[in-house]
Design a protein around this motif. Sequence first.
Motif, PDB file in Angstrom:
ATOM      1  N   TYR A   1       0.784  -1.346   0.028  1.00 55.77           N
ATOM      2  CA  TYR A   1      -0.417   0.083  -0.019  1.00 55.77           C
ATOM      3  C   TYR A   1       0.677   1.130   0.186  1.00 55.77           C
ATOM      4  CZ  TYR A   1      -3.703  -3.318   1.379  1.00 55.77           C
ATOM      5  OH  TYR A   1      -4.742  -4.606   1.415  1.00 55.77           O
ATOM      6  N   SER A   2       0.701   2.014  -0.867  1.00 52.89           N
ATOM      7  CA  SER A   2       1.955   3.025  -1.412  1.00 52.89           C
ATOM      8  C   SER A   2       1.697   4.878  -0.657  1.00 52.89           C
ATOM      9  CB  SER A   2       2.053   3.087  -2.944  1.00 52.89           C
ATOM     10  OG  SER A   2       0.950   3.356  -3.463  1.00 52.89           O
ATOM     11  N   ASN A   3       0.124   4.690   0.531  1.00 53.82           N
ATOM     12  CA  ASN A   3      -0.181   5.632   1.019  1.00 53.82           C
ATOM     13  C   ASN A   3       0.116   5.508   2.434  1.00 53.82           C
ATOM     14  OD1 ASN A   3      -0.930   6.408  -2.308  1.00 53.82           O
ATOM     15  ND2 ASN A   3      -0.811   8.109  -0.692  1.00 53.82           N
ATOM     16  N   ILE A   4       0.763   4.536   2.367  1.00 62.64           N
ATOM     17  CA  ILE A   4       0.605   3.678   3.991  1.00 62.64           C
ATOM     18  C   ILE A   4       2.082   3.377   4.702  1.00 62.64           C
ATOM     19  CG2 ILE A   4       0.518   1.659   5.578  1.00 62.64           C
ATOM     20  CD1 ILE A   4      -2.434   1.631   5.160  1.00 62.64           C
ATOM     21  N   ARG A   5       2.618   3.845   5.898  1.00 58.68           N
ATOM     22  CA  ARG A   5       4.395   4.077   5.909  1.00 58.68           C
ATOM     23  C   ARG A   5       4.120   2.916   7.150  1.00 58.68           C
ATOM     24  NH1 ARG A   5       4.905   4.838   1.830  1.00 58.68           N
ATOM     25  NH2 ARG A   5       6.228   6.338   0.488  1.00 58.68           N
ATOM     26  N   VAL A   6       4.416   2.266   8.102  1.00 58.17           N
ATOM     27  CA  VAL A   6       4.242   1.582   9.205  1.00 58.17           C
ATOM     28  C   VAL A   6       5.296   1.612   9.775  1.00 58.17           C
ATOM     29  CG1 VAL A   6       3.744  -1.064  10.162  1.00 58.17           C
ATOM     30  CG2 VAL A   6       2.051  -0.476   8.028  1.00 58.17           C
ATOM     31  N   LYS A   7       4.898   2.210  10.939  1.00 59.63           N
ATOM     32  CA  LYS A   7       6.570   2.694  11.994  1.00 59.63           C
ATOM     33  C   LYS A   7       6.128   2.219  12.802  1.00 59.63           C
ATOM     34  CE  LYS A   7       8.034   5.750  10.751  1.00 59.63           C
ATOM     35  NZ  LYS A   7       9.187   6.707  10.120  1.00 59.63           N
ATOM     36  N   GLY A   8       5.444   1.374  13.269  1.00 58.17           N
ATOM     37  CA  GLY A   8       6.018   0.285  14.039  1.00 58.17           C
ATOM     38  C   GLY A   8       4.842  -0.411  15.318  1.00 58.17           C
ATOM     39  N   LEU A   9       4.874  -0.625  16.567  1.00 60.79           N
ATOM     40  CA  LEU A   9       3.659  -1.303  16.885  1.00 60.79           C
ATOM     41  C   LEU A   9       3.081  -0.514  18.201  1.00 60.79           C
ATOM     42  CD1 LEU A   9       5.771  -5.013  17.076  1.00 60.79           C
ATOM     43  CD2 LEU A   9       3.907  -3.638  15.945  1.00 60.79           C
ATOM     44  N   MET A  10       2.159  -0.808  18.342  1.00 59.97           N
ATOM     45  CA  MET A  10       1.064  -0.388  19.782  1.00 59.97           C
ATOM     46  C   MET A  10       0.744  -1.589  20.430  1.00 59.97           C
ATOM     47  SD  MET A  10      -2.084   0.617  21.182  1.00 59.97           S
ATOM     48  CE  MET A  10      -3.756   1.539  20.837  1.00 59.97           C
ATOM     49  N   THR A  11       0.506  -1.626  21.465  1.00 57.69           N
ATOM     50  CA  THR A  11      -0.418  -1.939  22.287  1.00 57.69           C
ATOM     51  C   THR A  11      -0.893  -1.328  23.599  1.00 57.69           C
ATOM     52  OG1 THR A  11      -0.786  -4.592  23.061  1.00 57.69           O
ATOM     53  CG2 THR A  11       1.216  -2.673  24.214  1.00 57.69           C
ATOM     54  N   ILE A  12      -2.508  -1.847  23.910  1.00 62.46           N
ATOM     55  CA  ILE A  12      -2.768  -1.452  25.416  1.00 62.46           C
ATOM     56  C   ILE A  12      -3.221  -2.909  26.483  1.00 62.46           C
ATOM     57  CG2 ILE A  12      -5.229  -0.625  26.608  1.00 62.46           C
ATOM     58  CD1 ILE A  12      -5.784   0.190  23.687  1.00 62.46           C
ATOM     59  N   ALA A  13      -2.329  -2.512  27.494  1.00 59.13           N
ATOM     60  CA  ALA A  13      -2.000  -4.224  28.178  1.00 59.13           C
ATOM     61  C   ALA A  13      -3.150  -3.856  29.596  1.00 59.13           C
ATOM     62  CB  ALA A  13      -0.154  -3.719  29.411  1.00 59.13           C
ATOM     63  N   PRO A  14      -3.605  -4.984  29.927  1.00 65.05           N
ATOM     64  CA  PRO A  14      -4.041  -5.524  30.829  1.00 65.05           C
ATOM     65  C   PRO A  14      -4.589  -3.766  31.304  1.00 65.05           C
ATOM     66  CG  PRO A  14      -3.019  -7.354  30.404  1.00 65.05           C
ATOM     67  CD  PRO A  14      -1.981  -6.494  29.759  1.00 65.05           C
ATOM     68  N   PHE A  15      -5.673  -4.437  32.432  1.00 63.86           N
ATOM     69  CA  PHE A  15      -5.480  -3.079  33.328  1.00 63.86           C
ATOM     70  C   PHE A  15      -5.845  -3.785  34.691  1.00 63.86           C
ATOM     71  CE2 PHE A  15      -7.791  -0.663  36.695  1.00 63.86           C
ATOM     72  CZ  PHE A  15      -7.305  -0.014  36.900  1.00 63.86           C
ATOM     73  N   VAL A  16      -4.458  -3.587  35.001  1.00 63.23           N
ATOM     74  CA  VAL A  16      -3.458  -4.653  36.783  1.00 63.23           C
ATOM     75  C   VAL A  16      -3.369  -3.590  37.684  1.00 63.23           C
ATOM     76  CG1 VAL A  16      -2.921  -6.422  35.407  1.00 63.23           C
ATOM     77  CG2 VAL A  16      -1.629  -4.165  35.590  1.00 63.23           C
ATOM     78  N   GLU A  17      -3.890  -4.435  39.113  1.00 60.79           N
ATOM     79  CA  GLU A  17      -3.450  -2.853  39.625  1.00 60.79           C
ATOM     80  C   GLU A  17      -1.799  -2.972  40.241  1.00 60.79           C
ATOM     81  OE1 GLU A  17      -5.261  -1.636  42.668  1.00 60.79           O
ATOM     82  OE2 GLU A  17      -6.416  -1.737  41.313  1.00 60.79           O
ATOM     83  N   ASN A  18      -1.196  -4.096  39.780  1.00 59.79           N
ATOM     84  CA  ASN A  18      -0.133  -4.276  40.071  1.00 59.79           C
ATOM     85  C   ASN A  18       1.283  -3.396  38.289  1.00 59.79           C
ATOM     86  OD1 ASN A  18       3.361  -3.669  39.923  1.00 59.79           O
ATOM     87  ND2 ASN A  18       2.994  -5.985  41.365  1.00 59.79           N
ATOM     88  N   PRO A  19       1.797  -2.364  38.072  1.00 63.29           N
ATOM     89  CA  PRO A  19       1.874  -2.564  36.887  1.00 63.29           C
ATOM     90  C   PRO A  19       3.060  -3.767  36.385  1.00 63.29           C
ATOM     91  CG  PRO A  19       3.022  -0.663  37.682  1.00 63.29           C
ATOM     92  CD  PRO A  19       1.745  -1.114  39.092  1.00 63.29           C
ATOM     93  N   GLU A  20       4.090  -4.506  37.840  1.00 66.67           N
ATOM     94  CA  GLU A  20       4.867  -5.201  37.424  1.00 66.67           C
ATOM     95  C   GLU A  20       4.464  -6.229  36.621  1.00 66.67           C
ATOM     96  OE1 GLU A  20       8.185  -5.130  37.681  1.00 66.67           O
ATOM     97  OE2 GLU A  20       8.962  -3.224  38.085  1.00 66.67           O
ATOM     98  N   GLU A  21       2.784  -6.773  36.705  1.00 67.53           N
ATOM     99  CA  GLU A  21       2.424  -7.656  35.792  1.00 67.53           C
ATOM    100  C   GLU A  21       2.491  -7.538  34.109  1.00 67.53           C
ATOM    101  OE1 GLU A  21      -1.697  -8.675  37.891  1.00 67.53           O
ATOM    102  OE2 GLU A  21      -0.966  -7.571  39.569  1.00 67.53           O
ATOM    103  N   ASN A  22       2.346  -6.382  34.157  1.00 67.83           N
ATOM    104  CA  ASN A  22       2.265  -5.965  32.880  1.00 67.83           C
ATOM    105  C   ASN A  22       3.566  -5.692  31.831  1.00 67.83           C
ATOM    106  OD1 ASN A  22      -0.548  -6.114  32.298  1.00 67.83           O
ATOM    107  ND2 ASN A  22      -0.250  -3.350  32.273  1.00 67.83           N
ATOM    108  N   ARG A  23       5.054  -6.043  32.834  1.00 63.70           N
ATOM    109  CA  ARG A  23       6.045  -6.246  32.308  1.00 63.70           C
ATOM    110  C   ARG A  23       6.587  -6.914  31.277  1.00 63.70           C
ATOM    111  NH1 ARG A  23      11.103  -3.828  34.274  1.00 63.70           N
ATOM    112  NH2 ARG A  23       9.962  -3.249  36.329  1.00 63.70           N
TER     113      ARG A  23
END
Length: 230
Positions: free
Chosen positions: A149-171
Motif C-alpha cells: 500500500y503505497s500511501n501508508i508507512r508502517v512505523k511500528g507497533l502499539m499495545t494496550i496492556a491489561p488493566f492491573v493493580e500492580n504495573p509489574e504484572e504488565n512487564r
Amino acid sequence: MLEENYKKVQDNITEACIKSGRNPEEVTLIAVSKTKPLSDIETLINYGVTEFGENKAQELSEKFQNVSKPVNFHMIGHLQTNKIKYIIDKACLIHSVDSVHLAEAINKEAAKRNLIAYILIEVNIAHEESKFGITEDDLEDMLNKIKDYSNIRVKGLMTIAPFVENPEENRVYFRKMYQLLLDIKSKNIDNVHMDILSMGMTNDYIVAVEEGATMVRVGTGIFGERNYNR
Ligand SMILES: *Cc1c(COP(=O)(O)O)cnc(C)c1O
C-alpha cells in the motif's frame, strides 16, 4: 496544575530511562486529552507540549481545527473505516490499525488526498477478549499484505496492556512487545519501519519505558479523571 502533572510524568520517564540505560530523548510523552476541553489542551500548548492523543475521530478533528497553534494529534482509539475521512489529513500517526481491511481503507483515503498516512499496528499481546488488536502470530502475515500500500508507512507497533493493580504484572507483555518489534525489524519487510513502540498508560508507563517504549500515552496522570457523561 496540568503543567505540574505533565512535568511530573516527564520526570518519571526521564528517571526510568536513566535507570534502564536509555536516552530520555528516545521517549515521547503523548498527552491523552480525550473527553477533556480545548482549554486544557491550550494550557499545555502554552507550556510547550506538542503531542496530544485522542480516541474518537470527530473529537480529534474538532480539536485539530480549533487549537490556537498547530500541534500533533495522535489517533489512538479504535477506528472505523467510515471515520477515516475525518482524521486522514489531521492525525500525525494512527496507532490503532488492527486489520488489513482498515489499512487498505486508510491507504485508499490517503491516496485520494495525495498524502502519506503513518500508522502503527495494534497488537493484542495479552490476548484479551475485550481488546482490539491482532495477535503476534498474525503480525508478519498482515505486514506482508499491507507492505504494497503505497500511501501508508508502517512505523511500528502499539499495545494496550491489561488493566492491573500492580504495573509489574504488565512487564512480561511490554517485554514481549519489544521482542516482537526486534523480530519484525530483523525481517526487513519493504515499507515497514519498526521505529516506534507505543505502550504504557497512566498506570504502567514507567514499566513500559523500562522495557523499551518509545511513545507513552498518558491521560489521567496529566488531566485527572475523565467524566464520560459530560
Ligand atoms: C485513554 C487511553 C489512554 C490513556 O489512559 P490513562 O489511563 O488515562 O492514562 C492511552 N491509550 C489509549 C489507547 C487510550 O484509549
